[in-house]
Write a protein that holds these residues in place. Structure first.
Motif, PDB file in Angstrom:
ATOM      1  N   LEU A 335     -39.516 -13.411  17.985  1.00 13.43           N
ATOM      2  CA  LEU A 335     -38.942 -14.183  17.134  1.00 13.43           C
ATOM      3  C   LEU A 335     -37.957 -14.959  17.376  1.00 13.43           C
ATOM      4  CD1 LEU A 335     -38.613 -11.340  14.223  1.00 13.43           C
ATOM      5  CD2 LEU A 335     -40.495 -13.129  14.335  1.00 13.43           C
ATOM      6  N   GLY A 336     -37.570 -14.975  18.781  1.00 12.85           N
ATOM      7  CA  GLY A 336     -36.521 -15.559  19.465  1.00 12.85           C
ATOM      8  C   GLY A 336     -35.496 -14.818  19.935  1.00 12.85           C
ATOM      9  N   GLU A 337     -34.351 -15.293  19.971  1.00 16.94           N
ATOM     10  CA  GLU A 337     -33.220 -14.521  20.592  1.00 16.94           C
ATOM     11  C   GLU A 337     -32.440 -13.694  19.523  1.00 16.94           C
ATOM     12  OE1 GLU A 337     -30.454 -15.874  24.110  1.00 16.94           O
ATOM     13  OE2 GLU A 337     -29.405 -16.460  22.091  1.00 16.94           O
ATOM     14  N   ALA A 338     -32.084 -12.365  19.636  1.00 15.94           N
ATOM     15  CA  ALA A 338     -31.529 -11.558  18.752  1.00 15.94           C
ATOM     16  C   ALA A 338     -30.073 -11.001  19.221  1.00 15.94           C
ATOM     17  CB  ALA A 338     -32.454 -10.298  18.435  1.00 15.94           C
ATOM     18  N   GLU A 339     -29.327 -11.045  18.314  1.00 13.52           N
ATOM     19  CA  GLU A 339     -27.762 -10.600  18.813  1.00 13.52           C
ATOM     20  C   GLU A 339     -27.927  -8.883  18.886  1.00 13.52           C
ATOM     21  OE1 GLU A 339     -25.001 -12.216  19.619  1.00 13.52           O
ATOM     22  OE2 GLU A 339     -26.000 -13.983  19.347  1.00 13.52           O
ATOM     23  N   LEU A 340     -27.242  -8.124  19.862  1.00 13.87           N
ATOM     24  CA  LEU A 340     -27.197  -6.877  19.872  1.00 13.87           C
ATOM     25  C   LEU A 340     -25.925  -6.364  19.411  1.00 13.87           C
ATOM     26  CD1 LEU A 340     -28.615  -6.230  23.310  1.00 13.87           C
ATOM     27  CD2 LEU A 340     -29.934  -6.248  21.136  1.00 13.87           C
ATOM     28  N   SER A 341     -26.092  -5.274  18.565  1.00 17.49           N
ATOM     29  CA  SER A 341     -24.586  -4.566  17.865  1.00 17.49           C
ATOM     30  C   SER A 341     -23.649  -4.366  18.933  1.00 17.49           C
ATOM     31  CB  SER A 341     -25.018  -3.573  16.922  1.00 17.49           C
ATOM     32  OG  SER A 341     -23.901  -3.104  16.505  1.00 17.49           O
ATOM     33  N   GLU A 342     -22.483  -4.932  19.232  1.00 14.97           N
ATOM     34  CA  GLU A 342     -21.573  -4.552  19.988  1.00 14.97           C
ATOM     35  C   GLU A 342     -21.135  -3.255  19.948  1.00 14.97           C
ATOM     36  OE1 GLU A 342     -17.582  -6.523  21.916  1.00 14.97           O
ATOM     37  OE2 GLU A 342     -18.602  -7.479  20.286  1.00 14.97           O
ATOM     38  N   PRO A 343     -20.748  -2.584  18.642  1.00 16.71           N
ATOM     39  CA  PRO A 343     -20.182  -1.292  18.540  1.00 16.71           C
ATOM     40  C   PRO A 343     -21.227  -0.380  19.102  1.00 16.71           C
ATOM     41  CG  PRO A 343     -19.954  -2.641  16.379  1.00 16.71           C
ATOM     42  CD  PRO A 343     -20.967  -3.521  17.325  1.00 16.71           C
ATOM     43  N   ILE A 344     -22.358  -0.507  19.110  1.00 15.11           N
ATOM     44  CA  ILE A 344     -23.396   0.322  19.638  1.00 15.11           C
ATOM     45  C   ILE A 344     -23.569   0.150  21.142  1.00 15.11           C
ATOM     46  CG2 ILE A 344     -25.960   1.032  19.791  1.00 15.11           C
ATOM     47  CD1 ILE A 344     -25.852   0.423  16.589  1.00 15.11           C
ATOM     48  N   TYR A 345     -23.809  -1.151  21.768  1.00 17.21           N
ATOM     49  CA  TYR A 345     -24.300  -1.394  22.907  1.00 17.21           C
ATOM     50  C   TYR A 345     -23.047  -1.340  23.816  1.00 17.21           C
ATOM     51  CZ  TYR A 345     -29.149  -2.523  21.620  1.00 17.21           C
ATOM     52  OH  TYR A 345     -30.258  -2.217  21.308  1.00 17.21           O
ATOM     53  N   ALA A 346     -22.007  -1.860  23.461  1.00 17.98           N
ATOM     54  CA  ALA A 346     -20.880  -2.152  24.398  1.00 17.98           C
ATOM     55  C   ALA A 346     -20.391  -0.606  24.926  1.00 17.98           C
ATOM     56  CB  ALA A 346     -19.736  -2.947  23.623  1.00 17.98           C
ATOM     57  N   PRO A 347     -20.070   0.225  24.226  1.00 22.88           N
ATOM     58  CA  PRO A 347     -20.031   1.548  24.725  1.00 22.88           C
ATOM     59  C   PRO A 347     -20.941   2.225  25.468  1.00 22.88           C
ATOM     60  CG  PRO A 347     -19.300   1.486  22.410  1.00 22.88           C
ATOM     61  CD  PRO A 347     -20.155   0.123  22.713  1.00 22.88           C
ATOM     62  N   ILE A 348     -22.031   1.815  25.381  1.00 26.45           N
ATOM     63  CA  ILE A 348     -23.167   2.565  26.197  1.00 26.45           C
ATOM     64  C   ILE A 348     -23.277   1.705  27.732  1.00 26.45           C
ATOM     65  CG2 ILE A 348     -25.752   2.632  26.587  1.00 26.45           C
ATOM     66  CD1 ILE A 348     -25.759   2.917  23.479  1.00 26.45           C
ATOM     67  N   ILE A 349     -22.913   0.556  27.653  1.00 27.84           N
ATOM     68  CA  ILE A 349     -22.971  -0.080  28.919  1.00 27.84           C
ATOM     69  C   ILE A 349     -21.477   0.287  29.641  1.00 27.84           C
ATOM     70  CG2 ILE A 349     -22.840  -2.567  29.901  1.00 27.84           C
ATOM     71  CD1 ILE A 349     -24.200  -3.478  27.333  1.00 27.84           C
ATOM     72  N   ASP A 350     -20.288   0.187  28.889  1.00 24.40           N
ATOM     73  CA  ASP A 350     -19.380   0.667  29.685  1.00 24.40           C
ATOM     74  C   ASP A 350     -19.420   2.040  30.426  1.00 24.40           C
ATOM     75  OD1 ASP A 350     -18.103  -1.683  28.657  1.00 24.40           O
ATOM     76  OD2 ASP A 350     -17.204  -0.580  27.046  1.00 24.40           O
ATOM     77  N   ARG A 351     -20.086   3.021  29.480  1.00 22.92           N
ATOM     78  CA  ARG A 351     -20.382   4.273  30.334  1.00 22.92           C
ATOM     79  C   ARG A 351     -21.132   4.176  31.573  1.00 22.92           C
ATOM     80  NH1 ARG A 351     -18.763   9.668  30.523  1.00 22.92           N
ATOM     81  NH2 ARG A 351     -20.568  11.005  31.113  1.00 22.92           N
ATOM     82  N   LEU A 352     -22.206   3.163  31.591  1.00 20.95           N
ATOM     83  CA  LEU A 352     -23.008   2.987  32.776  1.00 20.95           C
ATOM     84  C   LEU A 352     -22.478   2.127  33.640  1.00 20.95           C
ATOM     85  CD1 LEU A 352     -26.533   3.084  30.908  1.00 20.95           C
ATOM     86  CD2 LEU A 352     -25.525   4.960  32.346  1.00 20.95           C
ATOM     87  N   ALA A 353     -21.171   1.573  33.599  1.00 22.14           N
ATOM     88  CA  ALA A 353     -20.683   0.584  34.462  1.00 22.14           C
ATOM     89  C   ALA A 353     -20.573   0.734  35.759  1.00 22.14           C
ATOM     90  CB  ALA A 353     -19.550  -0.071  33.713  1.00 22.14           C
ATOM     91  N   ASP A 354     -20.192   2.318  36.217  1.00 22.88           N
ATOM     92  CA  ASP A 354     -20.317   2.583  37.419  1.00 22.88           C
ATOM     93  C   ASP A 354     -21.346   2.824  38.237  1.00 22.88           C
ATOM     94  OD1 ASP A 354     -21.093   4.733  36.466  1.00 22.88           O
ATOM     95  OD2 ASP A 354     -19.378   6.144  36.869  1.00 22.88           O
ATOM     96  N   HIS A 355     -22.579   2.471  37.666  1.00 23.14           N
ATOM     97  CA  HIS A 355     -23.891   2.567  38.363  1.00 23.14           C
ATOM     98  C   HIS A 355     -24.134   3.907  38.911  1.00 23.14           C
ATOM     99  CE1 HIS A 355     -23.374  -1.712  38.000  1.00 23.14           C
ATOM    100  NE2 HIS A 355     -22.384  -1.851  38.962  1.00 23.14           N
TER     101      HIS A 355
END
Length: 509
Positions: A335-355
């Motif tokens: 359908l094209g480009e979709a925005e991801l919910s920041e309240p859901i995705y940002a904390p998950i990405i931050d949790r994994l930021a140390d690789h």
């Protein structure tokens, strides 16, 4: 062209592509998302492996025993060179399908993969492959097929026919395939300039022909100029696989698992009213105008109960393979480009930021206080893996480290002379990870004792300068030594800051 080619392009090699869907380890997350039991993978086979990069990466990066064949002696020779360099024990041959598939020394397989080749072979070879899968794929085993499909090819199929006919009728056999391709594309452009009714009915073909001019000629030759070429409807593929006792499991392309990215709410409701799974997939292809499918099929699908599915998902481990700042909260679907919910995705990405590897349960525990449900964590992981930001971590990866080190060392030496191969093997993911030529040269410099970005840049420049090569910046070549070294130093510094920690986490560096 000699008979051994069976109508397949043989006077130009295939590209050195890496295809992650051929990694059996990826099956686990896809099957769990679909609620299916997944097998363990001890033996695997790739039919039509091209240059053999995927087969060798997967053989080196796991404890799975790999076999495969490609009819081209030149391609098989390169694949065997990689297998010898890694010491993985991969058994890779240059036999045609009828010869390889009747070998008496092959084991039964947990996984069989084909990427692209199904679309470019004769029905006779398709029958041979189906019979091979019927006999050699274990109960519970998985077949992966990536293939051209309809209706996405419907508009361009007549133009493809015209290109190949021009090559055969007007082109000279002695002039070589690249010259014949160029002549066919030039002819097609002249035809389009006359404004034929075909183009008025299919306007997207114009841009597609223009893109052909800039595409890799190795890819174009194998994609468009084989004698046999058949984009296949999904329902037709299902009929082909009936004798092998296979049923459709799910898409190997993770983003396909999320209807919200690919079909409208009205379309999703329409699909849900279709009781037959095969017909439902066929209809979905019309909704998204599918051109290439990547599918998993299974010999004996077994559904997991909700508890078993949840427990297995909670134990899945993932690792972030992009720098935190390089993970956009956007994703592209049909359908094209979709925005991801920041309240859901940002904390998950931050949790994994140390690789560091984290289980989905650990991620959920960390973000649960922010109101995120476990189902949302699962969906976010599927999206981030599908977009290439996360990888699944193998349960036991230390056993593969020696083989991946040997293979990567060999590939880094190859990078000295060119950039055809743009991935290295990770024992952590059991597969390949994209690494460009300059980054490979920086890794090679590190392995030879150079410790700082400026030294890595100087090492890379010495190789490029000796071969008369220059860097491009904003599409323009850098002419002076100072400009080239400065650009390489900037890239080496960025490599040290952002990409090197990820390569360490993947046990590549």
């Amino acid at each position: 062209m000699s008979d051994w080619t069976a109508g397949y392009v043989a006077d130009i090699g295939y590209t050195y592509g890496y295809y992650p869907e051929l990694n059996p380890w990826r099956v686990k997350l896809a099957f769990l998302t679909a609620g299916l039991h997944f097998p363990e993978f001890g033996t695997a086979c790739e039919l039509g492996f091209g240059q053999g990069l995927s087969a060798n990466v997967h053989a080196a990066a796991s404890v799975t025993r790999w076999y495969g064949t490609d009819f081209s002696p030149a391609q098989a020779g390169f694949a065997q060179e990689l297998a010898e360099a890694s010491g993985s024990g991969a058994q890779l041959f240059d036999q045609a399908f009828d010869e390889f598939c009747t070998r008496a020394d092959l084991p039964d397989f947990d996984f069989i993969g084909l990427h692209g080749i199904w679309s470019w072979i004769s029905d006779q070879n398709r029958h041979i492959i189906v019979d091979f899968v019927r006999r050699k794929l274990k109960v519970g085993g998985v077949l992966y097929i990536g293939y051209n499909t309809q209706p996405g090819w419907a508009a361009f199929a007549p133009m493809r026919h015209l290109l190949t006919r021009h090559s055969a009728v007007i082109g000279s056999e002695g002039s070589g395939i690249i010259h014949r391709i160029d002549g066919a594309v030039d002819f097609a452009e002249k035809l389009l300039a006359t404004d034929p009714s075909y183009i008025r009915a299919n306007p997207a073909v114009v841009d597609r022909v223009k893109r052909l001019k800039d595409q890799n000629r190795h890819y174009v030759a194998h994609e468009y100029f084989n004698r046999d070429w058949l984009p296949m409807h999904f329902s037709t593929m299902a009929e082909w696989l009936v004798p092998a006792k296979l049923s459709y499991a799910c898409s190997a392309f993770y983003l396909d698992h999320l209807p919200v990215l690919n079909v409208t709410a009205e379309q999703h409701a329409f699909l849900n009213e279709i009781p037959d799974a095969v017909f439902r997939e066929t209809v979905r292809d019309f909704m998204v105008n599918q051109q290439f499918r990547r599918d998993y099929w299974v010999k004996g699908a077994r559904r997991l109960n909700p508890l078993a599915q949840s427990e297995a998902m909670r134990a899945v481990r993932v690792l972030l393979v992009n720098h935190r700042t390089d993970v956009p909260l956007k994703v592209a679907g049909a359908l094209g480009e979709a925005e991801l919910s920041e309240p859901i995705y940002a904390p998950i990405i931050d949790r994994l930021a140390d690789h560091r590897p984290q289980t989905l349960q650990q991620i959920f525990d960390a973000v649960n206080g922010k109101g995120t449900t476990f189902a949302q964590v699962c969906q976010a992981v599927i999206v981030l893996v599908g977009a290439g930001h996360l990888i699944m971590v193998q349960d036991e990866h230390s056993m593969a480290r020696k083989a991946t080190d040997r293979l990567n060392r060999h590939l880094l030496q190859q990078a000295r002379g060119g950039g055809e191969i743009s991935c290295l093997a990770s024992p952590v993911s059991g597969g390949g990870y994209a690494v460009g030529r300059f980054d490979q040269l920086f890794l090679l410099a590190r392995s030879e004792g150079r410790q700082h970005p400026a030294e890595w840049a100087a090492f890379a420049w010495s190789l490029l300068a000796d071969q008369g090569q220059r860097l491009l910046k904003e599409g323009k070549p850098l002419e002076t030594l100072e400009e080239n070294v400065a650009e390489l130093t900037a890239q080496a510094t960025l490599f040290a800051e952002k990409r090197l920690p990820i390569l360490r986490a993947l046990a590549i560096a």
